[in-house]
Each structure stands twice: as structure tokens, then as C-alpha cells.
Design an enzyme around this catalytic site. Sequence first.
Site, mmCIF file in Angstrom:
data_model
loop_
_atom_site.group_PDB
_atom_site.id
_atom_site.type_symbol
_atom_site.label_atom_id
_atom_site.label_comp_id
_atom_site.label_asym_id
_atom_site.label_seq_id
_atom_site.Cartn_x
_atom_site.Cartn_y
_atom_site.Cartn_z
ATOM 1 N N ARG A 121 0.566 -1.309 -0.280
ATOM 2 C CA ARG A 121 -0.821 0.365 0.084
ATOM 3 C C ARG A 121 0.687 1.499 0.422
ATOM 4 N NH1 ARG A 121 -2.548 -3.063 3.928
ATOM 5 N NH2 ARG A 121 -4.839 -4.095 2.608
ATOM 6 N N LYS A 143 0.922 11.069 -11.175
ATOM 7 C CA LYS A 143 -0.235 10.736 -11.588
ATOM 8 C C LYS A 143 0.863 9.679 -11.998
ATOM 9 C CE LYS A 143 -3.050 13.113 -14.655
ATOM 10 N NZ LYS A 143 -3.744 14.265 -15.623
ATOM 11 N N GLU A 185 5.719 19.586 -25.576
ATOM 12 C CA GLU A 185 5.541 20.023 -24.512
ATOM 13 C C GLU A 185 5.722 21.188 -23.852
ATOM 14 O OE1 GLU A 185 2.734 18.093 -22.817
ATOM 15 O OE2 GLU A 185 2.571 16.022 -24.725
ATOM 16 N N LYS A 227 4.766 23.326 -14.212
ATOM 17 C CA LYS A 227 3.851 22.016 -14.030
ATOM 18 C C LYS A 227 3.533 21.948 -12.302
ATOM 19 C CE LYS A 227 2.611 17.714 -14.760
ATOM 20 N NZ LYS A 227 2.339 16.446 -15.554
ATOM 21 N N GLU A 237 -7.067 16.668 -10.808
ATOM 22 C CA GLU A 237 -7.784 17.390 -11.568
ATOM 23 C C GLU A 237 -9.161 17.570 -11.127
ATOM 24 O OE1 GLU A 237 -5.752 15.893 -15.235
ATOM 25 O OE2 GLU A 237 -7.559 16.051 -15.736
ATOM 26 N N ARG A 242 -5.841 21.907 -13.184
ATOM 27 C CA ARG A 242 -4.367 21.139 -14.420
ATOM 28 C C ARG A 242 -4.728 20.796 -16.109
ATOM 29 N NH1 ARG A 242 -1.671 15.676 -11.335
ATOM 30 N NH2 ARG A 242 -0.794 15.283 -13.018
ATOM 31 N N ASN A 246 -3.410 20.652 -20.385
ATOM 32 C CA ASN A 246 -4.287 19.682 -22.322
ATOM 33 C C ASN A 246 -4.143 20.023 -23.149
ATOM 34 O OD1 ASN A 246 -4.221 17.219 -20.889
ATOM 35 N ND2 ASN A 246 -5.964 17.134 -19.707
ATOM 36 N N HIS A 249 -4.344 19.255 -26.340
ATOM 37 C CA HIS A 249 -3.809 16.960 -26.633
ATOM 38 C C HIS A 249 -5.364 16.820 -26.985
ATOM 39 C CE1 HIS A 249 -0.158 17.991 -24.318
ATOM 40 N NE2 HIS A 249 -0.242 16.697 -24.200
ATOM 41 N N HIS A 253 -4.663 13.798 -28.856
ATOM 42 C CA HIS A 253 -5.434 12.273 -28.514
ATOM 43 C C HIS A 253 -6.190 11.794 -29.646
ATOM 44 C CE1 HIS A 253 -4.657 13.302 -24.099
ATOM 45 N NE2 HIS A 253 -3.659 12.551 -24.212
ATOM 46 N N HIS A 266 3.895 10.860 -28.954
ATOM 47 C CA HIS A 266 2.757 12.088 -28.531
ATOM 48 C C HIS A 266 3.070 13.390 -28.682
ATOM 49 C CE1 HIS A 266 0.311 13.362 -25.513
ATOM 50 N NE2 HIS A 266 1.877 14.101 -24.843
HETATM 51 N N1 LIG Z 1 2.576 9.866 -15.649
HETATM 52 C C1 LIG Z 1 2.496 11.302 -15.834
HETATM 53 O O1 LIG Z 1 1.938 12.734 -15.825
HETATM 54 C C2 LIG Z 1 2.279 11.633 -17.889
HETATM 55 C C3 LIG Z 1 2.497 12.509 -18.529
HETATM 56 C C4 LIG Z 1 2.741 12.272 -19.835
HETATM 57 C C5 LIG Z 1 3.188 11.004 -20.531
HETATM 58 N N2 LIG Z 1 3.230 9.819 -19.644
HETATM 59 C C6 LIG Z 1 3.694 9.053 -19.535
HETATM 60 O O2 LIG Z 1 5.040 8.633 -20.350
HETATM 61 C C7 LIG Z 1 5.139 8.109 -21.576
HETATM 62 C C8 LIG Z 1 5.964 8.360 -22.781
HETATM 63 O O3 LIG Z 1 7.477 9.065 -22.247
HETATM 64 P P1 LIG Z 1 8.481 8.857 -22.694
HETATM 65 O O4 LIG Z 1 7.950 10.342 -24.087
HETATM 66 O O5 LIG Z 1 9.592 9.625 -21.891
HETATM 67 O O6 LIG Z 1 9.048 7.804 -23.096
HETATM 68 P P2 LIG Z 1 9.660 6.573 -23.007
HETATM 69 O O7 LIG Z 1 9.478 6.015 -21.709
HETATM 70 O O8 LIG Z 1 9.202 5.173 -24.084
HETATM 71 O O9 LIG Z 1 11.090 6.618 -24.062
HETATM 72 C C9 LIG Z 1 10.909 6.859 -25.251
HETATM 73 C C10 LIG Z 1 12.434 5.290 -25.816
HETATM 74 O O10 LIG Z 1 14.030 6.598 -25.311
HETATM 75 C C11 LIG Z 1 14.701 5.280 -24.591
HETATM 76 N N3 LIG Z 1 15.648 6.350 -23.320
HETATM 77 C C12 LIG Z 1 14.847 6.890 -21.877
HETATM 78 N N4 LIG Z 1 15.943 7.341 -21.692
HETATM 79 C C13 LIG Z 1 16.860 6.872 -22.306
HETATM 80 C C14 LIG Z 1 17.876 8.159 -22.581
HETATM 81 N N5 LIG Z 1 18.335 9.196 -21.989
HETATM 82 N N6 LIG Z 1 18.819 7.672 -23.790
HETATM 83 C C15 LIG Z 1 18.623 7.055 -24.184
HETATM 84 N N7 LIG Z 1 17.111 6.506 -24.696
HETATM 85 C C16 LIG Z 1 16.853 6.823 -23.790
HETATM 86 C C17 LIG Z 1 13.142 4.387 -23.331
HETATM 87 O O11 LIG Z 1 13.904 2.465 -23.577
HETATM 88 C C18 LIG Z 1 12.304 4.515 -24.229
HETATM 89 O O12 LIG Z 1 12.740 3.711 -26.073
HETATM 90 C C19 LIG Z 1 3.571 7.452 -22.304
HETATM 91 O O13 LIG Z 1 3.849 5.947 -21.268
HETATM 92 C C20 LIG Z 1 3.043 8.480 -20.925
HETATM 93 O O14 LIG Z 1 1.250 7.584 -20.923
HETATM 94 C C21 LIG Z 1 2.879 10.475 -18.139
HETATM 95 ZN ZN LIG Z 2 1.146 15.381 -23.002
#
Ligand SMILES: NC(=O)c1ccc[n+]([C@@H]2O[C@H](COP(=O)([O-])OP(=O)(O)OC[C@H]3O[C@@H](n4cnc5c(N)ncnc54)[C@H](O)[C@@H]3O)[C@@H](O)[C@H]2O)c1
Ligand SMILES: [Zn+2]
Length: 366
Positions: A121, A143, A185, A227, A237, A242, A246, A249, A253, A266
Amino acid sequence: MNTVWVRSSRGRYPIFVGHGLLAKSGVLLTASGLKGKVMIVTQKPVARFHLAAVLKSFRRKGIRSQIHFLSEGEKAKSEKELFRLLHALVKYSFERHDTVFALGGGVVGDLAGFAAAAYLRGISFVNAGTTLLAQVDSSIGGKTGINLREGKNLVGAFYPPNLVISDIGSLSTLPDREFRASLAEAVKYGIIRVPQLFDMFEKKSGSILARNRKLLTLLVTACARIKARVVSRDEREIKGERMILNYGHTFAHAFEQALRYKTLLHGEAVAIGMVCAAELAVLLGLLSPLEAQRQRQLLERLHLPVSLRGFHLRVRDVLFAMMRDKKKRGGALRFVLPVRMGRVVIREAIPIPLIRRVIFSAGGRS
Ligand SMILES: NC(=O)c1ccc[n+]([C@@H]2O[C@H](COP(=O)([O-])OP(=O)(O)OC[C@H]3O[C@@H](n4cnc5c(N)ncnc54)[C@H](O)[C@@H]3O)[C@@H](O)[C@H]2O)c1
Ligand SMILES: [Zn+2]
């Protein structure tokens, strides 16, 4: 090193931004009062460049750690991978005072954070984001979650981390396309809240694309601040504040869904989505065409896509995806619309023909 504080339901937590911070992970954890052992959750493409620095810094501080590799790509955010990590935590007898340490992009952070929230938990959680998207967005705000077969981010929790480590140095190994997509972003923050950030982008786009260390530190800190302020006031939200995050977005989306998450990253979808939102704002008489033009030109200069041309998307498929999304979220179709640089408003009940017109002029097919 810059520090930005975030207020959350689990108390306030710091975001550390600076160059070479992964090599100081051990010091930062100890100084933040985290004791016990650490489960480092990562992916191979990240570990290849950045795991050694973390391990060395833990060893120096006498912190015991385990390494857990997730599979690669977005598909790592799955039920299977979540339970594989939870079982690893049991196997190595992790307890309440131990820590899950996410080393990677948003995928790693989202899954590891959710595991930290669910295991016993809730155990300590550190988010060391290594992508620009993680540093300006996903590692802040608590999140966490995974995808189900039926859709993205359907299961999750609000679980603020104990601390966030954003090492600017880790961005140097990011693939070019990933880096550029996440810039969308960052531009978004300028448009919704801080015009000076947008101005900086306009003046220094070349150096930002060249990943100038000083500029990236400034940029990530500025975005983290924005942020942090927004989520500190509206963690769950509820108040709608918050919601302004978006911007672009609602369109993005829908593009991603209609393209089945294949063609566009994205951030690229967000770039086109922001162009559409600005266009919609112009049609509604909220924004001057010149401001919309400024935004579009900057995105182009950052080598981001600004139209749907070449993606073979039909307007009606985009609209269909938008409606399905709206139904799933159980609310109205909401748009965040710019009125001038640094200020946006939220609008509902936009006539469908107007939305259709915007998607069509962005290159959607009839
Ligand atoms: N929690 C939130 O508030 C929130 C907000 C926006 C997006 N997200 C989520 O984030 C995810 C996307 O994240 P992302 O864009 O970071 O993509 P990702 O985590 O898939 O990373 C992109 C690629 O780069 C590689 N990588 C990461 N760091 C690296 C580095 N320093 N050097 C070389 N390669 C590297 C990863 O292994 C992957 O192959 C989605 O699942 C999305 O839903 C969450
Ligand atoms: Zn986004």
C-alpha cells in the site's frame, strides 16, 4: 543544481534539476532521508548509458540495490510487467521503508510509480526521468499507471514521489526524434502560462536543438516550475486548473488513437494538436491570426510536424476518436484555447462543424 518544490497529498517533494545528477543519486537519496534498499527499475536503452553512474553513487553511500529491467517500449506499461515487478519486490523482501527508483522515461516512471503505490500500500518512490518528456511532464504531479488492452492509462493511482531527479546530462543520449517531440510539451508551457519561455524558444531554437546544456537546464527548470505550480494547486484535476496542461491534447489524443499509436510520437501529435487548437481559437475570435502564426512557425523551426498531410487520416476518423474519448472520460468535449501568449481559456460545446473544419484545414482527408 536548481530545486523546485511541489506540494502534494503525501507532503511536499523536491525536483532537482542539473547536470550530472545521476552520479549524485546516492547523496540525494540520503539527504532526503530515504533509508533502506533500492529497487532500480529501468529499460536496457537507458541502462546502457546511465545505470553505471547510479550504481556507483549508491555504492559510495553504502546503499544496497537490485536492478529490475522492464521490457522495451510502451508495451512495458502492462499488467504482466507490473506483476513481474511486484513479485521481484516480494522476492527481495522489500519493506515499507525501502525505495523504488525509476530510471527511464515516462514508461518506466508510470509503471514503477504505480508499483510503488500498490506494493504494501505504498513504499518510497524516486523518479529519475531520463527523457525530456519525463523531466518536463510525467515525473511531476504523481500520476502513475499502466495500459490495459482496452486503452491507455486505464489503471493507475495518484502517487507523488518522494523526490524527482532530472539529470540534464542524460538527455544527451536521447534519440533525436524523441528529443524534438518532447520540445512540443515545453513549448506548450510557454503558450499556456509563461510568454518569456516562448520568447526564449523563438530566440534560441538553434541552441536548444543542439541541446545546449545551460539552456536545457533553464528550460527544464522553467517547465518543472510551471507544472509544479499547477499540480500543487490541483493535484487530482478537480478544480480544472490542471486541465490547462491539456492544451493541444484533445486533438492530439484523437490523432494518436486514429493512427493506432503508430505513426506519430505523442509530442508530435501535440504539436499538430496545438496548431489545431490555435486555429480553432482564431475561428472563434479568441486569438489573433498573427499569434497562431507565431506558434506554428516556432514548431516548424523545431522540426515538428504542424499538419496531418502525409499521414492519411480521415477527418471523420479523428472526430470519431474524439467522441469515443469524450464518452470514456464521461464528460464534455473540452478544448483548451489560447487567447494570447501565456493565457488560455477552457471551452466546451464547440460546434462540430467548426472542429471538422479545423481538422480539414490541418490536412485531414474528407
Ligand atoms: N504520468 C504522467 O503525468 C505522464 C505525462 C505524460 C506522459 N506520460 C506517459 O509517458 C510515456 C512516454 O514517456 P517518454 O516519452 O519518456 O517515452 P519512453 O519512456 O518510452 O522513452 C522513450 C524511449 O527512449 C529510451 N530512453 C529513455 N531515456 C533515454 C536516454 N536518456 N537515452 C537514450 N534512450 C533513452 C526509452 O527506453 C524508450 O525506448 C507514455 O506512456 C505516457 O502515457 C505520463
Ligand atoms: Zn502530453
